[in-house]
Write a protein that holds these residues in place. Structure first.
Motif, PDB file in Angstrom:
ATOM      1  N   GLU A  12       0.689  -1.284   0.204  1.00  0.00           N
ATOM      2  CA  GLU A  12      -0.045  -0.239  -0.079  1.00  0.00           C
ATOM      3  C   GLU A  12       0.956   1.246  -0.002  1.00  0.00           C
ATOM      4  N   ALA A  13       1.857   1.358   0.725  1.00  0.00           N
ATOM      5  CA  ALA A  13       2.710   2.376   0.823  1.00  0.00           C
ATOM      6  C   ALA A  13       3.613   2.669  -0.593  1.00  0.00           C
ATOM      7  N   ALA A  14       3.951   1.570  -1.400  1.00  0.00           N
ATOM      8  CA  ALA A  14       4.496   1.909  -2.578  1.00  0.00           C
ATOM      9  C   ALA A  14       3.552   2.353  -3.649  1.00  0.00           C
ATOM     10  N   VAL A  15       2.432   1.847  -3.582  1.00  0.00           N
ATOM     11  CA  VAL A  15       1.138   2.234  -4.401  1.00  0.00           C
ATOM     12  C   VAL A  15       1.038   3.985  -4.038  1.00  0.00           C
ATOM     13  N   ARG A  16       0.837   4.185  -2.827  1.00  0.00           N
ATOM     14  CA  ARG A  16       0.535   5.518  -2.838  1.00  0.00           C
ATOM     15  C   ARG A  16       1.767   6.308  -3.150  1.00  0.00           C
ATOM     16  N   MET A  26      12.469   1.063  -7.503  1.00  0.00           N
ATOM     17  CA  MET A  26      12.061  -0.169  -6.812  1.00  0.00           C
ATOM     18  C   MET A  26      10.441   0.156  -6.304  1.00  0.00           C
ATOM     19  N   ILE A  27      10.166   1.536  -5.958  1.00  0.00           N
ATOM     20  CA  ILE A  27       8.711   1.691  -5.503  1.00  0.00           C
ATOM     21  C   ILE A  27       7.963   1.472  -6.504  1.00  0.00           C
ATOM     22  N   GLU A  28       8.241   1.750  -7.880  1.00  0.00           N
ATOM     23  CA  GLU A  28       7.313   1.414  -8.940  1.00  0.00           C
ATOM     24  C   GLU A  28       7.107  -0.076  -9.037  1.00  0.00           C
ATOM     25  N   ALA A  29       7.977  -0.816  -9.239  1.00  0.00           N
ATOM     26  CA  ALA A  29       8.296  -2.550  -9.112  1.00  0.00           C
ATOM     27  C   ALA A  29       7.419  -2.980  -8.151  1.00  0.00           C
ATOM     28  N   THR A  30       7.528  -2.397  -7.016  1.00  0.00           N
ATOM     29  CA  THR A  30       6.809  -2.900  -5.638  1.00  0.00           C
ATOM     30  C   THR A  30       5.399  -2.856  -5.847  1.00  0.00           C
ATOM     31  N   ARG A  51       0.596  -9.127 -18.005  1.00  0.00           N
ATOM     32  CA  ARG A  51       2.030  -8.973 -17.930  1.00  0.00           C
ATOM     33  C   ARG A  51       2.168  -7.361 -17.738  1.00  0.00           C
ATOM     34  N   VAL A  52       3.137  -6.995 -16.754  1.00  0.00           N
ATOM     35  CA  VAL A  52       3.720  -5.583 -16.859  1.00  0.00           C
ATOM     36  C   VAL A  52       5.216  -5.474 -16.635  1.00  0.00           C
ATOM     37  N   PRO A  53       5.731  -5.788 -17.983  1.00  0.00           N
ATOM     38  CA  PRO A  53       7.234  -5.810 -18.123  1.00  0.00           C
ATOM     39  C   PRO A  53       7.798  -4.562 -17.725  1.00  0.00           C
ATOM     40  N   PRO A  54       9.047  -4.561 -16.976  1.00  0.00           N
ATOM     41  CA  PRO A  54       9.788  -5.664 -16.676  1.00  0.00           C
ATOM     42  C   PRO A  54       9.474  -6.238 -15.238  1.00  0.00           C
ATOM     43  N   HIS A  55       8.467  -5.499 -14.579  1.00  0.00           N
ATOM     44  CA  HIS A  55       8.190  -5.778 -13.160  1.00  0.00           C
ATOM     45  C   HIS A  55       7.545  -7.174 -12.731  1.00  0.00           C
ATOM     46  N   THR A  77       0.858  -4.317 -20.609  1.00  0.00           N
ATOM     47  CA  THR A  77       0.811  -3.035 -20.521  1.00  0.00           C
ATOM     48  C   THR A  77       1.881  -2.696 -19.802  1.00  0.00           C
ATOM     49  N   ASP A  78       2.266  -1.070 -19.760  1.00  0.00           N
ATOM     50  CA  ASP A  78       3.384  -0.763 -19.034  1.00  0.00           C
ATOM     51  C   ASP A  78       3.159  -0.472 -17.716  1.00  0.00           C
ATOM     52  N   ALA A  79       4.117  -0.115 -16.807  1.00  0.00           N
ATOM     53  CA  ALA A  79       3.720  -0.047 -15.394  1.00  0.00           C
ATOM     54  C   ALA A  79       2.903   1.359 -15.220  1.00  0.00           C
TER      55      ALA A  79
END
Length: 124
Positions: A12-16, A26-30, A51-55, A77-79
């Motif tokens: 949740e913290a990473a999404v926010r 790293m935050i985007e990937a999480t 799929r959301v490459p490269p994550h 799709t993209d991140a």
């Protein structure tokens, strides 16, 4: 061996932070992986691969599965687009019409599964 799960406090913290404009990869990937995890939890199965490459990528949605090779139903799709879709900032129809997602296969549709419940207060 099962994949390690992202705990809600971290996810949740990473999404926010990602939604607030963080440019930390790293935050985007999480954030992406956490939202994919929430999608797979909400729609278990292996009919559709998102799929959301490269994550990351998950299999979800009940129905006929596949065991080898490229799955017959794939969404990619993209991140940035995934974060918008998964949190409700962008509708599935708008993403498809703007060609921000690639969807192949008869079951490659996330209508009704988005936005995903990603905050603890959404899950109650």
């Amino acid at each position: 061996m099962a994949k390690a799960r992202i705990v809600p406090l971290v996810g949740e913290a990473a999404v926010r932070q990602a939604l607030a404009g963080s440019d930390d990869r790293m935050i985007e990937a999480t954030a992406v992986r956490y939202l994919l995890q929430m999608l797979a939890d909400a729609a278990p199965g292996n009919t559709l691969e998102v799929r959301v490459p490269p994550h990351g990528a998950v299999q979800c949605v009940e129905g006929p599965g596949h065991t080898r090779g490229t799955p017959p139903n794939v969404i990619e799709t993209d991140a940035a687009t995934w974060l918008q879709l998964a949190t409700g900032a962008l509708s599935w129809a708008d993403a498809v019409s703007a060609a921000r997602v690639s969807a192949s296969g008869t079951r490659a549709d996330l209508t009704g599964l988005l936005p995903v419940a990603w905050r603890r207060d959404d899950l109650v």
